[in-house]
Design an enzyme around this catalytic site. Sequence first.
Site, PDB file in Angstrom:
ATOM      1  N   ARG A 267     -35.966   7.835 -15.407  1.00  8.72           N
ATOM      2  CA  ARG A 267     -36.034   9.249 -15.766  1.00  8.72           C
ATOM      3  C   ARG A 267     -36.311   9.262 -17.270  1.00  8.72           C
ATOM      4  O   ARG A 267     -35.766   8.465 -18.020  1.00  8.72           O
ATOM      5  CB  ARG A 267     -34.735   9.952 -15.428  1.00  8.72           C
TER       6      ARG A 267
ATOM      7  N   ASP B 291     -38.291  17.587   0.126  1.00  2.83           N
ATOM      8  CA  ASP B 291     -38.262  18.923  -0.496  1.00  2.83           C
ATOM      9  C   ASP B 291     -39.541  19.270  -1.253  1.00  2.83           C
ATOM     10  O   ASP B 291     -39.516  20.126  -2.141  1.00  2.83           O
ATOM     11  CB  ASP B 291     -37.047  19.023  -1.441  1.00  2.83           C
TER      12      ASP B 291
ATOM     13  N   ASP C 196     -35.596  13.350  -0.020  1.00  2.42           N
ATOM     14  CA  ASP C 196     -35.087  14.722   0.172  1.00  2.42           C
ATOM     15  C   ASP C 196     -35.977  15.627   1.040  1.00  2.42           C
ATOM     16  O   ASP C 196     -35.525  16.675   1.485  1.00  2.42           O
ATOM     17  CB  ASP C 196     -34.896  15.403  -1.193  1.00  2.42           C
TER      18      ASP C 196
ATOM     19  N   SER D 167     -41.460  14.363 -10.859  1.00  3.12           N
ATOM     20  CA  SER D 167     -42.612  13.503 -11.152  1.00  3.12           C
ATOM     21  C   SER D 167     -43.908  14.292 -11.030  1.00  3.12           C
ATOM     22  O   SER D 167     -44.855  14.084 -11.797  1.00  3.12           O
ATOM     23  CB  SER D 167     -42.632  12.329 -10.174  1.00  3.12           C
TER      24      SER D 167
ATOM     25  N   GLY E  39     -36.254   9.596  -8.532  1.00  3.46           N
ATOM     26  CA  GLY E  39     -35.405   8.871  -7.580  1.00  3.46           C
ATOM     27  C   GLY E  39     -36.251   7.970  -6.694  1.00  3.46           C
ATOM     28  O   GLY E  39     -37.297   8.391  -6.224  1.00  3.46           O
TER      29      GLY E  39
ATOM     30  N   ARG F 295     -11.373  22.816  24.484  1.00  5.93           N
ATOM     31  CA  ARG F 295     -12.154  22.322  25.619  1.00  5.93           C
ATOM     32  C   ARG F 295     -11.878  20.829  25.857  1.00  5.93           C
ATOM     33  O   ARG F 295     -12.428  20.218  26.766  1.00  5.93           O
ATOM     34  CB  ARG F 295     -13.631  22.506  25.281  1.00  5.93           C
TER      35      ARG F 295
ATOM     36  N   ASP G 109     -40.443  16.119  -7.025  1.00  6.78           N
ATOM     37  CA  ASP G 109     -41.036  17.278  -7.709  1.00  6.78           C
ATOM     38  C   ASP G 109     -41.001  17.150  -9.231  1.00  6.78           C
ATOM     39  O   ASP G 109     -41.906  17.632  -9.908  1.00  6.78           O
ATOM     40  CB  ASP G 109     -40.436  18.601  -7.223  1.00  6.78           C
TER      41      ASP G 109
ATOM     42  N   ARG H 279     -30.376  16.933  -2.565  1.00 11.11           N
ATOM     43  CA  ARG H 279     -30.420  17.846  -3.723  1.00 11.11           C
ATOM     44  C   ARG H 279     -30.302  19.296  -3.235  1.00 11.11           C
ATOM     45  O   ARG H 279     -29.377  19.607  -2.515  1.00 11.11           O
ATOM     46  CB  ARG H 279     -31.679  17.609  -4.558  1.00 11.11           C
TER      47      ARG H 279
ATOM     48  N   THR I  22     -39.855  10.815  -1.867  1.00  9.93           N
ATOM     49  CA  THR I  22     -38.457  11.194  -2.077  1.00  9.93           C
ATOM     50  C   THR I  22     -37.779  11.284  -0.715  1.00  9.93           C
ATOM     51  O   THR I  22     -38.399  11.725   0.244  1.00  9.93           O
ATOM     52  CB  THR I  22     -38.321  12.548  -2.805  1.00  9.93           C
TER      53      THR I  22
HETATM   54  P1  ADP Z   1     -38.061  13.304  -9.007  1.00 13.61           P
HETATM   55  O1  ADP Z   1     -39.483  12.961  -9.281  1.00 13.61           O
HETATM   56  O2  ADP Z   1     -37.434  12.392  -8.005  1.00 13.61           O
HETATM   57  O3  ADP Z   1     -37.893  14.772  -8.684  1.00 13.61           O
HETATM   58  P2  ADP Z   1     -36.971  13.795 -11.694  1.00 13.61           P
HETATM   59  O4  ADP Z   1     -36.773  15.239 -11.477  1.00 13.61           O
HETATM   60  O5  ADP Z   1     -35.936  13.036 -12.413  1.00 13.61           O
HETATM   61  O6  ADP Z   1     -37.233  12.997 -10.350  1.00 13.61           O
HETATM   62  O7  ADP Z   1     -38.332  13.632 -12.513  1.00 13.61           O
HETATM   63  C1  ADP Z   1     -38.832  12.353 -12.820  1.00 13.61           C
HETATM   64  C2  ADP Z   1     -39.453  12.343 -14.204  1.00 13.61           C
HETATM   65  O8  ADP Z   1     -40.593  13.221 -14.220  1.00 13.61           O
HETATM   66  C3  ADP Z   1     -38.586  12.858 -15.340  1.00 13.61           C
HETATM   67  O9  ADP Z   1     -37.673  11.909 -15.787  1.00 13.61           O
HETATM   68  C4  ADP Z   1     -39.628  13.172 -16.393  1.00 13.61           C
HETATM   69  O10 ADP Z   1     -40.052  12.002 -17.065  1.00 13.61           O
HETATM   70  C5  ADP Z   1     -40.795  13.698 -15.558  1.00 13.61           C
HETATM   71  N1  ADP Z   1     -40.786  15.177 -15.583  1.00 13.61           N
HETATM   72  C6  ADP Z   1     -39.932  16.005 -14.963  1.00 13.61           C
HETATM   73  N2  ADP Z   1     -40.187  17.305 -15.267  1.00 13.61           N
HETATM   74  C7  ADP Z   1     -41.236  17.283 -16.115  1.00 13.61           C
HETATM   75  C8  ADP Z   1     -41.987  18.291 -16.813  1.00 13.61           C
HETATM   76  N3  ADP Z   1     -41.688  19.589 -16.683  1.00 13.61           N
HETATM   77  N4  ADP Z   1     -43.015  17.890 -17.590  1.00 13.61           N
HETATM   78  C9  ADP Z   1     -43.320  16.580 -17.724  1.00 13.61           C
HETATM   79  N5  ADP Z   1     -42.645  15.589 -17.113  1.00 13.61           N
HETATM   80  C10 ADP Z   1     -41.634  15.916 -16.316  1.00 13.61           C
END
Ligand code: ADP
Length: 319
Positions: free
Chosen positions: A72, A129, A127, A105, A11, A211, A103, A171, A125
């Site tokens: 993504r 988080d 968020d 990424s 994101g 009130r 997370d 999220r 992000t």
């Molecule tokens: P954010 O980084 O905002 O949390 P996403 O959760 O969509 O966004 O993750 C972004 C990208 O990171 C995913 O589309 C994917 O390409 C990569 N990614 C996520 N989880 C994994 C994983 N377990 N191993 C390798 N790449 C991952």
Amino acid sequence: MKKIGVLTSGGDAPGMNAAVRAVVRKAIYHEVEVFGIYHGYQGLMEGEIRPLEIGSVGDIIHRGGTILHSARCLEFKTEEGQLKGIEQLNKFGIEGLVIIGGDGSYRGAEALTKRGYPCVGVPGTIDNDIPGTDFTIGFDTALNTVIDAIDKIRDTATSHERTYVIEVMGRDAGDIALWAGLAGGAETILTPEFKYDADDLVTKLKRGHDRGKKHSIIVVAEGVGSAVDVARQIEELTEFETRVTVLGHVQRGGSPSASDRVLASRLGARAVELLLEGKGGRAVGIEKNQLVDYDIVEVLEQKHTIDKKMFDLSAELSI
Ligand code: ADP
């Protein structure tokens, strides 16, 4: 290291551009070449990689979104996808990578690290988080967007003597709801970290009404569920006219706040320093206004926590 790369993933968040700028300028300052990898891990696998010069990142510090674009990419979760990415990096002679994102990424950065490729994660992000940092890039700007909306909704809520339920992003984390709710003077803040009781919520609304309060603002984090359901519960249990606003993606856009630009500049530059010090597999962050860095694998093993004292304070101030 003589060549490094930078990508934004997941994101988007306001301040990502300021972080990209800091990475590029800091690297060039140290006479290191920088490559921009476009469209996150998708572009990495497909070799969408181009050199970035000092001027490439001119006039972007104030812009939301990310000039490198984001995507993504499910394939990058597979071994095949990760090896494709490393092959491209080797082809361009890129020896280390700065990854700006959330997370998900970071998981990609972790996967590359486990395959022996040096990466540094920068928390980008809205968020807030990500463990290992007090704040993520974009959070402050998103908060300002949310409180601007709350202030405006408050005007109409007062005029019509209505109860408003405002759903915000985050999220699984309630940070946006908590901070914006506190800053916006919300009567009640619902976050996924703290259970809520509909009867308590209604008692509080009725107390305020008795009130002489003209309106009520309830901020709901998306991780709790739909604001529409919360509003329905209120209407079932009271006679109050209730309206819902779901803020949605407006929270992800806009010019980054001063605070986010400064944070992004500090974190982006620190990420480059770490790579040049030969320290891969790290995640940078800020704690008590000091730059920190942790093992990215350990960061991902932890869970982000919300500030319980602040939650209690918000309840105390909205009696
Ligand atoms: P954010 O980084 O905002 O949390 P996403 O959760 O969509 O966004 O993750 C972004 C990208 O990171 C995913 O589309 C994917 O390409 C990569 N990614 C996520 N989880 C994994 C994983 N377990 N191993 C390798 N790449 C991952």
